[in-house]
Enzyme design. Structure first.
Site, short mmCIF file in Angstrom:
data_model
loop_
_atom_site.label_atom_id
_atom_site.label_comp_id
_atom_site.label_asym_id
_atom_site.label_seq_id
_atom_site.Cartn_x
_atom_site.Cartn_y
_atom_site.Cartn_z
CG ASN A 15 -9.60 1.47 8.52
OD1 ASN A 15 -8.44 1.47 8.31
ND2 ASN A 15 -10.58 0.96 7.51
CG ASP B 130 -1.60 -1.47 -0.79
OD1 ASP B 130 -0.73 -0.86 -1.25
OD2 ASP B 130 -2.46 -1.17 0.49
CD GLU C 164 -10.17 -1.00 4.24
OE1 GLU C 164 -9.71 -0.71 5.45
OE2 GLU C 164 -10.10 -0.28 3.31
C1 GLP Z 1 -3.72 3.28 2.01
C2 GLP Z 1 -2.67 2.39 1.78
C3 GLP Z 1 -2.20 1.97 2.94
C4 GLP Z 1 -1.43 2.84 3.52
C5 GLP Z 1 -2.91 4.16 4.03
C6 GLP Z 1 -2.50 5.34 4.66
O1 GLP Z 1 -4.91 2.86 2.01
N1 GLP Z 1 -3.39 1.09 1.12
O2 GLP Z 1 -0.96 0.81 2.66
O3 GLP Z 1 -0.82 2.74 4.87
O4 GLP Z 1 -3.14 4.27 2.82
O5 GLP Z 1 -1.98 6.43 3.88
P1 GLP Z 1 -1.55 7.73 4.34
O6 GLP Z 1 -0.10 7.40 4.80
O7 GLP Z 1 -1.54 8.56 3.13
O8 GLP Z 1 -2.44 8.15 5.45
#
Ligand code: GLP
Length: 238
Positions: free
Chosen positions: A131, A67, A138
């Protein structure tokens, strides 16, 4: 079925790095789906250590990132492009021409999707949102979804605000691989670290339910998926 590994963080990252080492030994030109966020950083550190010891090479590896935020320049420190340069690409022998990011320009989205369909990912790395989102799919995302521009959930914007100076600065949209793209990968590794992932993991493992209210539950349908969870995130799991 989801395989579950619960261990201390440093042991988790070593275990996962070994999976990559074995994969690259068998297939030097593996196709890797990569993730950003705080959870995979420890893994990238382990991979860099292996590279420095000349135990792994990324020379022929091809990567596809999950992403990218819309309306942030690639050079912005919060872009996922910058994240990958800083945490992995500039520290190993990868050919940056073989690294791919989802375009945030709507007109180029279908090119990324076509490229993904032509390059089946050997190992897809994932984090998980509090979430239950994977990449930026999402809650409510369609199980057949492909690469597209998505609106970020209010919860995601709040969670990711810690990387920005204020919540107003967090982009409200992103380009993301879809759930169908993720499910096409041959192997999936999901990393969940920290207290704020404990509740969603509890819900995922509570029963066999697959629901797009928690997009990560779709992974129960994948033939080769392992969740690597630290002891805090896994506090409700056996
Ligand atoms: C973002 C990314 C996800 C990731 C998520 C969790 O929203 N788009 O791909 O898995 O964060 O992030 P973290 O590992 O910092 O909790």
């Amino acid at each position: 079925m989801i395989n579950l590994v619960i261990k201390k963080q440093d042991e988790l990252f070593k275990d996962i790095a070994q999976v990559y080492q074995e994969q690259l030994k068998v297939k030097a030109n593996s196709i890797l789906g990569l993730a950003t966020g705080s959870s995979p950083i420890g893994l990238y550190e382990e991979l860099i250590k292996l590279y420095n010891k000349q135990e792994i090479s990324f020379k022929e590896v091809i990567t596809f990132n999950l992403d990218e935020y819309c309306n942030l320049a690639q050079t912005d420190k919060n872009s996922y492009f910058s994240f990958m340069q800083e945490n992995l690409f500039t520290k190993v022998d990868i050919n940056t021409q073989n690294t791919n990011f989802p375009p945030t320009d709507e007109a180029k989205i279908s090119e990324y999707e076509t490229k993904l369909q032509e390059n089946i990912i050997d190992i897809q790395l994932l984090g998980i949102g509090s979430n239950g989102h994977i990449a930026f799919n999402e809650p409510g995302s369609n199980f057949n979804s492909t690469v597209r521009i998505v609106d970020l959930d209010e919860k995601t914007i709040q969670d990711n605000a810690r990387f920005f100076t204020s919540v107003e600065e967090v982009p409200t949209q992103a380009a993301s691989m879809g759930l169908a793209d993720i499910m096409r990968a041959k192997k999936i590794i999901l990393i969940a670290i920290g207290e704020n992932k404990a509740e969603v993991l509890k819900e995922i493992f509570a029963n066999d339910e697959i629901t797009n209210k928690i997009p990560a539950t779709l992974l129960k349908n994948h033939p080769d998926v392992t969740f690597y969870v630290d002891e805090v995130a896994g506090k409700y799991l056996k």
